[in-house]
Scaffold this motif. Sequence first.
Motif, PDB file in Angstrom:
ATOM      1  N   GLN A  23      -2.546  -9.787  10.542  1.00  0.00           N
ATOM      2  CA  GLN A  23      -3.956  -9.417  10.431  1.00  0.00           C
ATOM      3  C   GLN A  23      -4.144  -8.030   9.832  1.00  0.00           C
ATOM      4  O   GLN A  23      -5.256  -7.559   9.682  1.00  0.00           O
ATOM      5  N   GLY A  24      -3.023  -7.353   9.508  1.00  0.00           N
ATOM      6  CA  GLY A  24      -3.103  -6.062   8.846  1.00  0.00           C
ATOM      7  C   GLY A  24      -2.963  -4.847   9.742  1.00  0.00           C
ATOM      8  O   GLY A  24      -3.180  -3.718   9.297  1.00  0.00           O
ATOM      9  N   HIS A  25      -2.549  -5.025  10.988  1.00  0.00           N
ATOM     10  CA  HIS A  25      -2.368  -3.901  11.911  1.00  0.00           C
ATOM     11  C   HIS A  25      -0.954  -3.339  11.760  1.00  0.00           C
ATOM     12  O   HIS A  25       0.006  -3.898  12.303  1.00  0.00           O
TER      13      HIS A  25
ATOM     14  N   ARG B 206      -0.632  -9.769  14.924  1.00  0.00           N
ATOM     15  CA  ARG B 206      -1.403  -8.555  14.602  1.00  0.00           C
ATOM     16  C   ARG B 206      -0.976  -7.998  13.243  1.00  0.00           C
ATOM     17  O   ARG B 206      -1.815  -7.543  12.470  1.00  0.00           O
ATOM     18  N   LEU B 207       0.324  -8.041  12.945  1.00  0.00           N
ATOM     19  CA  LEU B 207       0.810  -7.582  11.643  1.00  0.00           C
ATOM     20  C   LEU B 207       0.220  -8.453  10.535  1.00  0.00           C
ATOM     21  O   LEU B 207      -0.205  -7.943   9.488  1.00  0.00           O
TER      22      LEU B 207
ATOM     23  N   ARG C 198       0.476  -0.772  13.026  1.00  0.00           N
ATOM     24  CA  ARG C 198       1.100  -0.278  14.254  1.00  0.00           C
ATOM     25  C   ARG C 198       1.943  -1.357  14.940  1.00  0.00           C
ATOM     26  O   ARG C 198       2.874  -1.056  15.684  1.00  0.00           O
ATOM     27  N   ALA C 199       1.629  -2.596  14.692  1.00  0.00           N
ATOM     28  CA  ALA C 199       2.414  -3.693  15.266  1.00  0.00           C
ATOM     29  C   ALA C 199       3.847  -3.634  14.752  1.00  0.00           C
ATOM     30  O   ALA C 199       4.795  -3.884  15.499  1.00  0.00           O
TER      31      ALA C 199
END
Length: 169
Positions: free
Chosen positions: A13-15, A10-11, A17-18
């Motif tokens: 992918q640009g998230h 997820r990180l 909050r991960a």
Amino acid sequence: MLTDEQLMQRLQQGHARALDELYRRHAKPLYLFCASQTRANDPEDIVQDVFMRVIEAADRFNPQKASFRTWLFTIARNRCIDLGRREEKASLTSLDQPPHPAEHQTPLKDMIPDERENAEQRLARTSDIEAVRDCIRRVQPNEERQALALYYLTGKALREIGEILGKST
């Protein structure tokens, strides 16, 4: 609940909050490990630096090669080694270092009152860090010291410690 590897995906992918969740899960064990491996009086700076490197290298993380924890602690180990080399070369005294490092004294900055914590909290924090360092520092050679810190301070399994240290178990 997502695994560390899923959070890393997820990180990637640009998230953002991960990263928050990964930090929440791993900051304390990283702090204890870094405190045992360096003379830094505030290992939190090293922990922050390690997570900055996680962000910078997120696209290179490969769960097929290593678990996230192994990858993370390998980054931390390398940072501690780098900082140890720099500490050996440094000749200036800063507020972050004790006046006489060989005597394991409290750093000058910790003697300056901090409005955010009282003297008792500051003394407990400083003495805990120094006690952990003193015990682990007595172990020779360095790789054994790192293995003990990873095992006792972070609860890592022997196989994972071997991966972090580049040794087979």
